[in-house]
Write an enzyme that holds these catalytic residues in place. Structure first.
Site, PDB file in Angstrom:
ATOM      1  N   ASP A 133     -12.757   7.539  11.640  1.00 58.33           N
ATOM      2  CA  ASP A 133     -13.000   7.125  10.360  1.00 58.33           C
ATOM      3  C   ASP A 133     -13.289   5.421   9.969  1.00 58.33           C
ATOM      4  O   ASP A 133     -12.754   4.757   9.291  1.00 58.33           O
ATOM      5  CB  ASP A 133     -11.454   7.311   9.615  1.00 58.33           C
ATOM      6  CG  ASP A 133     -11.716   7.502   8.113  1.00 58.33           C
ATOM      7  OD1 ASP A 133     -12.789   7.831   7.539  1.00 58.33           O
ATOM      8  OD2 ASP A 133     -10.462   7.447   7.199  1.00 58.33           O
ATOM      9  N   GLY A 170       0.552  -1.271  -0.111  1.00 52.32           N
ATOM     10  CA  GLY A 170       0.129  -0.002  -0.081  1.00 52.32           C
ATOM     11  C   GLY A 170       0.785   1.322   0.055  1.00 52.32           C
ATOM     12  O   GLY A 170       2.011   1.199   0.392  1.00 52.32           O
ATOM     13  N   GLY A 212       3.045   7.925   3.497  1.00 48.44           N
ATOM     14  CA  GLY A 212       4.088   6.768   3.548  1.00 48.44           C
ATOM     15  C   GLY A 212       3.736   5.733   2.742  1.00 48.44           C
ATOM     16  O   GLY A 212       2.718   5.556   2.054  1.00 48.44           O
ATOM     17  N   VAL A 272       3.287   0.934   3.016  1.00 44.57           N
ATOM     18  CA  VAL A 272       2.954  -0.062   3.839  1.00 44.57           C
ATOM     19  C   VAL A 272       3.516  -1.186   3.242  1.00 44.57           C
ATOM     20  O   VAL A 272       3.433  -1.463   2.027  1.00 44.57           O
ATOM     21  CB  VAL A 272       1.591  -0.229   3.864  1.00 44.57           C
ATOM     22  CG1 VAL A 272       1.209  -1.482   4.843  1.00 44.57           C
ATOM     23  CG2 VAL A 272       1.013   0.920   4.593  1.00 44.57           C
ATOM     24  N   GLY A 282       0.173   5.540   0.604  1.00 51.01           N
ATOM     25  CA  GLY A 282      -0.436   6.891   0.740  1.00 51.01           C
ATOM     26  C   GLY A 282       0.058   8.230   0.935  1.00 51.01           C
ATOM     27  O   GLY A 282       1.360   8.202   0.672  1.00 51.01           O
ATOM     28  N   LYS A 316       4.305   0.191   8.600  1.00 54.32           N
ATOM     29  CA  LYS A 316       3.685   1.289   7.880  1.00 54.32           C
ATOM     30  C   LYS A 316       4.870   2.290   8.072  1.00 54.32           C
ATOM     31  O   LYS A 316       5.055   2.545   9.334  1.00 54.32           O
ATOM     32  CB  LYS A 316       2.510   1.646   8.648  1.00 54.32           C
ATOM     33  CG  LYS A 316       1.822   3.118   8.173  1.00 54.32           C
ATOM     34  CD  LYS A 316       0.539   3.280   9.044  1.00 54.32           C
ATOM     35  CE  LYS A 316       0.053   4.411   8.468  1.00 54.32           C
ATOM     36  NZ  LYS A 316      -1.245   4.889   9.299  1.00 54.32           N
TER      37      LYS A 316
END
Length: 288
Positions: free
Chosen positions: A146, A18, A23, A25, A20, A49
């Site tokens: 969230d 991942g 940063g 993952v 984002g 992460k």
């Protein structure tokens, strides 16, 4: 300052899973030993992460470190575990539990394509694992802020794991309220949209939206543009959950109470747990 006995050299980096705004993952393996045992077996894989801190504002750096410290204090079977965190140069790295079955959104869409939707046993199990996880967070005075289908992960046995605490907030008083306009619009409580002070009950609204979506594969408010969505949340009621062989009456009624525009009329997460035990005939079953 985050201090740890671990660093990147302790891990074998297998693949990026991942990326984002803050940063990247990675799926990793600990080179020696295990940080935890799952179902009597050593945990084989973890997630790191890695947050690039260099270009963040000082307030954001503090928030990222606070997230790591909060997560390391939490330990519940329905939350993603944060085992450790360490700083290296420009990066802050969180060592997290690996949820090998991906996120809840992908799972329920697979079920839709395979059999038209999830089974009642799956719905009930997912529902109450989510409620128990949120009840634990609120008992620890943590507000997630969230909750949504892509932030809910699934472990090997499809057990729910609430993840992504990047927007979470730890409260320090019984009556403390929050004011930051934060969250995902489809799951955002009316009081946040209205920029009013809000409490843990904003999580209950988001959880209601999430359970509605899991049951129907539709969001309670589905407007195509943001302003229309906000208008609907503030002035309209979602379509009542239809009770059928998959959606029991008590479940439908509880979800609609969670979607009350009046935050004080929404149940507490712990109250939902009690309702489950008193009113609903549900069984924890293995999801195949």
């Amino acid at each position: 300052m985050i201090r740890s006995r671990l660093n990147s050299a302790n891990f074998e980096f297998i693949q990026e899973v991942g990326h984002g705004a803050y940063g990247t993952v990675f799926k990793v393996r600990l080179k020696n030993g295990s940080l935890d045992y799952q179902h009597g077996e050593p945990q084989s894989y973890y997630v790191i992460k890695r947050i690039h801190m260099k270009n963040l504002k000082e307030s954001e750096k503090v928030r990222q470190e606070r997230e790591a410290q909060t997560m390391m204090r939490l330990n519940h079977p329905f939350l993603i575990r944060c085992y450790d965190a360490f700083s290296e140069g420009e990066y802050l790295s969180l060592v997290l539990e690996y949820a090998e079955e991906g996120n809840l959104d992908a799972f329920i869409k697979r079920r839709r394509d395979q059999i038209g939707g999830i089974k009642q046993s799956e719905l009930m199990r997912i529902c109450w694992e989510l409620c128990e996880g949120v009840a634990y967070l609120h008992a620890k005075k943590v507000v997630h802020r969230d909750l949504k289908s892509t932030n809910i992960l699934l472990a090997r046995n499809k057990q729910v794991k609430i993840g992504d605490f990047g927007t979470s907030r730890e409260l320090h008083g019984e009556e403390e309220l929050m004011r930051t306009h934060i969250g995902t619009p489809l799951y955002m409580a009316p009081e946040i949209i209205s920029r009013k002070p809000y409490s843990q009950k904003a999580d209950i609204w988001s959880l209601g939206c999430l359970l509605y979506y899991v049951a129907t594969l539709k969001h309670p408010f589905q407007n195509t543009d943001l302003l229309s969505l906000y208008f609907s949340v503030l002035h309209e009621r979602p379509k009542m959950l239809e009770m059928n062989d998959k959606v029991p009456a008590a479940f439908a009624q509880t979800v609609m109470r969670m979607l009350s525009r009046d935050a004080n009329s929404r149940p507490e997460a712990k109250d939902i747990q009690e309702e489950k035990q008193k009113e609903l005939d549900w069984r924890v079953v293995s999801i195949k």
